[in-house]
Design an enzyme around this catalytic site. Structure first.
Site, PDB file in Angstrom:
ATOM      1  N   SER A   1       0.930  -1.360   0.179  1.00 18.89           N
ATOM      2  CA  SER A   1       0.371  -0.102   0.001  1.00 18.89           C
ATOM      3  C   SER A   1       0.718   1.495  -0.014  1.00 18.89           C
ATOM      4  O   SER A   1       2.253   1.366   0.151  1.00 18.89           O
ATOM      5  CB  SER A   1      -0.898   0.075   0.772  1.00 18.89           C
ATOM      6  OG  SER A   1      -1.882   1.076   1.395  1.00 18.89           O
TER       7      SER A   1
ATOM      8  N   TYR B   1      -1.413  -0.810  11.052  1.00 18.65           N
ATOM      9  CA  TYR B   1      -1.710  -1.457   9.575  1.00 18.65           C
ATOM     10  C   TYR B   1      -0.599  -1.056   8.203  1.00 18.65           C
ATOM     11  O   TYR B   1      -0.318  -1.949   7.973  1.00 18.65           O
ATOM     12  CB  TYR B   1      -2.754  -0.757   8.890  1.00 18.65           C
ATOM     13  CG  TYR B   1      -2.787  -0.733   7.256  1.00 18.65           C
ATOM     14  CD1 TYR B   1      -3.772  -2.427   7.086  1.00 18.65           C
ATOM     15  CD2 TYR B   1      -3.336  -0.142   6.497  1.00 18.65           C
ATOM     16  CE1 TYR B   1      -3.788  -2.650   5.698  1.00 18.65           C
ATOM     17  CE2 TYR B   1      -3.290  -0.126   5.477  1.00 18.65           C
ATOM     18  CZ  TYR B   1      -3.158  -1.258   4.735  1.00 18.65           C
ATOM     19  OH  TYR B   1      -3.696  -1.906   3.500  1.00 18.65           O
TER      20      TYR B   1
ATOM     21  N   LYS C   1       2.103  -3.837   6.035  1.00 18.93           N
ATOM     22  CA  LYS C   1       2.507  -3.903   5.121  1.00 18.93           C
ATOM     23  C   LYS C   1       3.882  -3.452   4.845  1.00 18.93           C
ATOM     24  O   LYS C   1       4.952  -4.328   4.291  1.00 18.93           O
ATOM     25  CB  LYS C   1       1.396  -2.591   4.327  1.00 18.93           C
ATOM     26  CG  LYS C   1       0.295  -2.888   4.334  1.00 18.93           C
ATOM     27  CD  LYS C   1      -0.482  -4.007   3.656  1.00 18.93           C
ATOM     28  CE  LYS C   1      -2.180  -4.315   3.209  1.00 18.93           C
ATOM     29  NZ  LYS C   1      -2.101  -5.250   3.158  1.00 18.93           N
TER      30      LYS C   1
HETATM   31  P1  NAD Z   1     -10.897  -6.732   1.856  1.00 20.81           P
HETATM   32  O1  NAD Z   1     -11.139  -6.610   2.924  1.00 20.81           O
HETATM   33  O2  NAD Z   1     -12.156  -5.932   0.809  1.00 20.81           O
HETATM   34  O3  NAD Z   1     -10.255  -7.741   1.290  1.00 20.81           O
HETATM   35  C1  NAD Z   1      -9.903  -8.167   1.973  1.00 20.81           C
HETATM   36  C2  NAD Z   1     -10.106  -9.932   2.100  1.00 20.81           C
HETATM   37  O4  NAD Z   1      -9.479 -10.707   2.765  1.00 20.81           O
HETATM   38  C3  NAD Z   1     -11.286  -9.962   2.724  1.00 20.81           C
HETATM   39  O5  NAD Z   1     -12.422 -11.065   2.180  1.00 20.81           O
HETATM   40  C4  NAD Z   1     -10.962 -11.267   4.106  1.00 20.81           C
HETATM   41  O6  NAD Z   1     -12.369 -11.579   4.712  1.00 20.81           O
HETATM   42  C5  NAD Z   1     -10.056 -11.569   3.458  1.00 20.81           C
HETATM   43  N1  NAD Z   1      -9.239 -12.233   4.648  1.00 20.81           N
HETATM   44  C6  NAD Z   1      -8.771 -10.729   6.008  1.00 20.81           C
HETATM   45  N2  NAD Z   1      -7.864 -11.845   6.781  1.00 20.81           N
HETATM   46  C7  NAD Z   1      -8.420 -13.089   6.080  1.00 20.81           C
HETATM   47  C8  NAD Z   1      -7.114 -14.650   6.954  1.00 20.81           C
HETATM   48  N3  NAD Z   1      -6.733 -14.253   7.944  1.00 20.81           N
HETATM   49  N4  NAD Z   1      -7.441 -15.286   6.142  1.00 20.81           N
HETATM   50  C9  NAD Z   1      -8.553 -15.205   5.274  1.00 20.81           C
HETATM   51  N5  NAD Z   1      -9.212 -14.244   4.169  1.00 20.81           N
HETATM   52  C10 NAD Z   1      -8.943 -13.415   5.857  1.00 20.81           C
HETATM   53  O7  NAD Z   1      -9.488  -5.567   1.421  1.00 20.81           O
HETATM   54  P2  NAD Z   1      -9.554  -5.025  -0.448  1.00 20.81           P
HETATM   55  O8  NAD Z   1     -10.159  -3.441  -0.432  1.00 20.81           O
HETATM   56  O9  NAD Z   1      -9.971  -5.896  -1.410  1.00 20.81           O
HETATM   57  O10 NAD Z   1      -8.088  -4.954  -0.041  1.00 20.81           O
HETATM   58  C11 NAD Z   1      -7.187  -5.674  -0.497  1.00 20.81           C
HETATM   59  C12 NAD Z   1      -5.918  -5.954   0.191  1.00 20.81           C
HETATM   60  O11 NAD Z   1      -5.324  -5.117  -0.549  1.00 20.81           O
HETATM   61  C13 NAD Z   1      -5.486  -5.858   1.709  1.00 20.81           C
HETATM   62  O12 NAD Z   1      -4.656  -6.616   1.629  1.00 20.81           O
HETATM   63  C14 NAD Z   1      -5.571  -4.828   1.995  1.00 20.81           C
HETATM   64  O13 NAD Z   1      -4.443  -4.493   2.615  1.00 20.81           O
HETATM   65  C15 NAD Z   1      -4.534  -3.935   0.396  1.00 20.81           C
HETATM   66  N6  NAD Z   1      -4.755  -2.872  -0.204  1.00 20.81           N
HETATM   67  C16 NAD Z   1      -5.755  -2.542  -0.098  1.00 20.81           C
HETATM   68  C17 NAD Z   1      -6.555  -1.001   0.046  1.00 20.81           C
HETATM   69  C18 NAD Z   1      -7.737   0.013  -0.485  1.00 20.81           C
HETATM   70  O14 NAD Z   1      -7.919   1.313  -1.018  1.00 20.81           O
HETATM   71  N7  NAD Z   1      -8.638  -1.563  -0.440  1.00 20.81           N
HETATM   72  C19 NAD Z   1      -5.686  -0.362  -0.686  1.00 20.81           C
HETATM   73  C20 NAD Z   1      -4.070  -0.611  -0.846  1.00 20.81           C
HETATM   74  C21 NAD Z   1      -3.418  -1.929  -0.099  1.00 20.81           C
END
Ligand code: NAD
Ligand code: UDP
Length: 335
Positions: free
Chosen positions: A124, A148, A152
């Protein structure tokens, strides 16, 4: 080619699963559904007419992971699973360190045991913290300001150490800027639990009448109109970036780090205006105090991803807002 997508039922994971299926990959998803619903994957399959193998499992459960790796033959892993709410990570750091770090360590150990050594990791822009300059290039110093963001950066370091220990690993660290929007079908999109923390889901819920108005966090930043500036990227462009990153690992191995952003910054006011244009709905807002930890202006220099991956974000802010609205207006209660 068989890819395992952890967290594939989530917002970015579901859009990425769709892109991989459409590109001809076989897709397996592991997700514990702590922040998503299986319905997202049902809809992905409806859109493309292809099947996903789904395991509702937690990455903290090593034995279950091992069983899944025994039953399948994966060529690569796209690792999204993790908790992602900055505010919650400040309140519950142990939950975040345990879920994100232990979950990743379990996954990597399992991959190593089964000789699967290609991984694309969701990092991120938050690893940069309050950036010393914009646009942000990948070499800029990393100083995350919350648990958080530190998970990362720690995972990035763990992956780099793994590569040093065994250069057979191929690793892409993708630093996302602000993903928004939804698939143009309106069938999949972002479905946050409770009151959204992020700008676009909040605006979308004001537009459907679930929330009365938007609170704008600060109008005294040194930006074009005093409100915070961010690099918003369409989630489908972001998803395509993962395909390109895996292709890169297949052709020229190693460890690579890329910013995935558009390179353009938009203020909160500019986003409200674009959303109003896209939806035809007025978004009432009030200015309130700055949110703790927010930076004034964050946007990427995506040149490295543009040249190395031959990937450039295509969709403009109006399209991002139109697609967000299409998803939200057809799914006012989410999935
Ligand atoms: P999201 O919460 O929609 O998706 C993450 C998924 O991981 C969820 O479906 C959740 O149920 C699953 N999960 C969490 N912990 C788990 C575990 N221990 N075992 C199995 N499943 C698990 O989030 P997103 O927005 O789709 O983000 C996806 C990734 O991208 C994440 O790692 C997030 O940190 C990263 N990210 C997101 C953003 C953003 O703004 N959305 C920005 C930068 C990075
Ligand atoms: N923001 C806002 N009101 C909200 C949510 C966000 O004014 O209800 C602002 C926030 O201060 C930032 C921008 O919108 O300038 C993007 O915030 P978001 O939480 O979506 O992303 P991040 O801050 O993590 O980049």
């Amino acid at each position: 080619m068989n890819v395992l997508i952890t967290g594939g039922a989530g917002y970015i994971g579901s859009h990425t699963s769709l892109e991989f299926l459409q590109a001809g990959y076989n897709v397996t998803v592991i997700d514990n559904l702590c922040n998503s619903k299986q319905e997202s994957l049902i809809r992905v399959q409806e859109i493309c007419g292809k099947d996903i193998t789904f395991y509702q499992n937690d990455l903290l459960d090593s034995a279950a992971l091992d069983k899944i790796f025994k039953q399948n033959s994966f060529d690569a892993v796209i690792h999204f699973a993790g908790l992602k709410a900055v505010g919650e990570s400040v309140e519950k750091p142990l939950l975040y360190y345990n879920n994100n770090l232990t979950g990743t360590l379990n996954l990597l150990e399992c991959m190593q045991r089964h000789n699967v050594k290609k991984i694309v990791f969701s990092s991120s822009a938050t690893v940069y913290g309050n950036p010393l300059k914009v646009p942000i290039t990948e070499e800029l110093s990393t100083q995350p300001t919350n648990p958080y963001g530190r998970t990362k950066l720690m995972i990035e370091d763990i992956l780099k150490d793994l590569y040093i220990s065994d250069p057979d690993w191929d690793i892409a660290l993708l630093r996302y800027f602000n993903p928004i929007g939804a698939h143009h079908s309106g069938k999949i999109g972002e479905d946050p639990n409770g009151i959204p923390n992020n700008l676009l889901p909040y605006i979308a819920q004001v537009a459907v009448g679930k929330l009365p108005h938007l609170n704008i966090f600060g109008n005294d930043y040194p930006t074009i109109d005093g409100t915070g500036v961010r690099d918003y990227i369409h989630v489908v462009d972001l998803a395509k970036g993962h395909l390109k990153a895996l292709e890169k690992l297949l052709t020229s191995p190693g460890v690579v780090t890329y910013n995935l952003g558009t390179g353009k910054g938009y203020s909160v006011i500019e986003i409200i205006e674009a959303f109003q244009q896209a939806s035809g709905i007025e978004i009432p807002y009030k200015f309130t105090h700055r949110r703790a930890g927010d930076a004034a202006e964050i946007y990427a220099d995506p040149t490295l991803a543009n040249t190395d991956l031959k990937w450039t974000a295509q969709k403009d802010v109006l399209t991002m807002c139109k697609d967000t609205w299409n998803w939200q207006s057809h799914n006012p209660q989410g999935y």
